[in-house]
Design a protein around this motif. Structure first.
Motif, PDB file in Angstrom:
ATOM      1  N   TRP A   1       0.889  -1.108   0.074  1.00 29.92           N
ATOM      2  CA  TRP A   1      -0.201  -0.086   0.322  1.00 29.92           C
ATOM      3  C   TRP A   1       0.822   1.274   0.039  1.00 29.92           C
ATOM      4  O   TRP A   1       1.740   1.198   0.858  1.00 29.92           O
ATOM      5  CB  TRP A   1      -0.781   0.072   1.224  1.00 29.92           C
TER       6      TRP A   1
ATOM      7  N   SER B   1       1.038   5.196   0.538  1.00 25.51           N
ATOM      8  CA  SER B   1       0.405   6.576   0.927  1.00 25.51           C
ATOM      9  C   SER B   1       0.583   7.510   0.058  1.00 25.51           C
ATOM     10  O   SER B   1       1.220   7.600  -1.033  1.00 25.51           O
ATOM     11  CB  SER B   1       1.118   7.035   2.356  1.00 25.51           C
TER      12      SER B   1
ATOM     13  N   SER C   1       4.154   1.264   2.315  1.00 30.68           N
ATOM     14  CA  SER C   1       4.371   2.444   3.162  1.00 30.68           C
ATOM     15  C   SER C   1       3.785   2.266   4.383  1.00 30.68           C
ATOM     16  O   SER C   1       2.628   1.484   4.449  1.00 30.68           O
ATOM     17  CB  SER C   1       4.021   3.669   2.395  1.00 30.68           C
ATOM     18  N   TRP C   2       4.087   3.241   5.422  1.00 31.48           N
ATOM     19  CA  TRP C   2       3.359   3.261   6.731  1.00 31.48           C
ATOM     20  C   TRP C   2       3.613   4.574   7.435  1.00 31.48           C
ATOM     21  O   TRP C   2       4.410   5.281   6.858  1.00 31.48           O
ATOM     22  CB  TRP C   2       3.559   2.065   7.524  1.00 31.48           C
ATOM     23  N   LYS C   3       2.780   4.790   8.227  1.00 29.95           N
ATOM     24  CA  LYS C   3       2.929   6.116   9.350  1.00 29.95           C
ATOM     25  C   LYS C   3       3.274   5.558  10.702  1.00 29.95           C
ATOM     26  O   LYS C   3       2.355   4.582  11.086  1.00 29.95           O
ATOM     27  CB  LYS C   3       1.823   7.014   9.199  1.00 29.95           C
TER      28      LYS C   3
ATOM     29  N   PRO D   1       5.535   9.755   7.723  1.00 29.53           N
ATOM     30  CA  PRO D   1       5.506   8.930   6.626  1.00 29.53           C
ATOM     31  C   PRO D   1       6.764   8.048   6.239  1.00 29.53           C
ATOM     32  O   PRO D   1       7.684   8.814   6.284  1.00 29.53           O
ATOM     33  CB  PRO D   1       5.060   9.628   5.420  1.00 29.53           C
TER      34      PRO D   1
END
Length: 326
Positions: free
Chosen positions: A121, A123, A148-150, A156
């Motif tokens: 995925w 962002s 991706s991730w946060k 981010p």
């Protein structure tokens, strides 16, 4: 920190370090930031890779310049240099060793992270970075399984998996996608490096981030050319340009096992190797190091105004199309 790793930081071009700090260098001179200077008293020696102010006497190399300009102690200055120049240190200047490998030296737990890459995925920040800024081909993003991730602070991250030749996950590199304000405040933004106190890179404990994109070796045909790039970004650009490529962590010495792997490809598949060395001293050193192991390594020269292959790819993509790259 190993001596050779420290030397890599000392070999960073002094004028490039000065410009990263926000100094305006013209004809090897600039206004000295350490006193009220109005006549460009600071000079840079390309041969010695040093700076000197002929008024206040300030002098030193790249690490000294960062320490004095940013008022950082030695270790924090080396961390800043490593982060700013995308240099991944084996002893991890950007992340404490206890964080990477665990206090007891725990091995990397691939099963814990593998699921993140089953359904990648991206962002909005990751899509902007990969597709708008870097112009990476979506097929390359899928092949490399970038996701991706946060984190809890809302920072981010781009998550970059490292696989061995058999496709087993052996490490992860998390790249901060937040631009870091320049030392001058809000006058201009420096290359992406994260918010204050947030590192440019993070590695889960036990991650092994050596040669990147090893699964591509299984697609090599006898006599085919394999490009060796510096860092993941250059590798993505080379793949997007239609070539098979692997990446060596920027300015990092190869492990003996890596050397053996490349030599084996050369002898068993008659693999041809090519490289666009970065236009700086670390890039030249890495090319010469590889040339010792791979005597047939072909050097492709970047234009003088391109710092690395990613820069060259972007200009070629914007002007003539990526297919023009050779």
């Amino acid at each position: 920190m190993e001596k050779y790793e420290l030397q890599k930081l000392r070999d960073l071009p002094i004028e490039g370090v000065a410009e990263r700090l926000g100094l305006q260098v013209t004809r090897h001179k600039c206004l000295c930031p350490f006193h009220d200077d109005h006549h460009a008293s600071m000079t840079f020696s390309i041969k010695r890779n040093t700076y000197r102010c002929w008024s206040c006497g300030a002098h030193g190399g790249p690490i000294d310049l960062v320490m004095n300009y940013l008022h950082k102690p030695f270790l924090e200055a080396t961390k800043w240099l490593a982060d700013e120049n995308n240099i991944i240190m084996s002893s991890s200047l950007s992340t404490p060793l206890s964080t990477r490998r665990g206090a007891g030296g725990e091995a990397f737990c691939a099963s814990r992270y593998a699921r993140f890459f089953e359904h990648p995925w991206l962002s909005p920040e990751a899509r902007h970075f990969l597709y708008d800024e870097r112009r990476i081909d979506p097929r390359v993003v899928r092949w490399c399984r970038l996701t991706s991730w946060k984190d809890k602070q809302g920072v981010p991250w781009l998550q970059i998996p490292y696989y061995d030749r058999e496709g087993k996950l052996i490490g992860i590199q998390n790249r901060n996608l937040t631009p870091l304000p320049s030392p001058e405040g809000d006058k201009k933004a420096s290359p992406r490096g994260g918010l204050e106190g947030v590192p440019r890179f993070r590695f889960p404990q036990g991650s092994e981030c050596g040669i990147y994109n090893l699964p591509v070796l299984n697609r090599l045909r006898p006599g085919e050319t394999l490009f060796i790039t510096e860092g993941c970004s250059d590798c993505w650009a080379m793949l997007s340009a239609g070539h098979k490529a692997i990446a060596i962590p920027s300015a990092t010495l190869l492990k003996p096992a890596d050397m053996k792997l490349l030599s084996t490809l050369n002898s068993e598949l008659s693999t041809k190797f090519g490289m666009f060395p970065d236009n700086d001293l670390p890039g030249e050193r890495l090319f010469l190091q590889l040339k010792e192991v791979l005597p047939g390594l072909i050097r492709h020269q970047l234009p003088p105004d391109c710092k690395d292959f990613s820069d060259y790819y972007l200009r070629s993509k914007n002007n003539c199309g990526a297919s023009k790259i050779s």
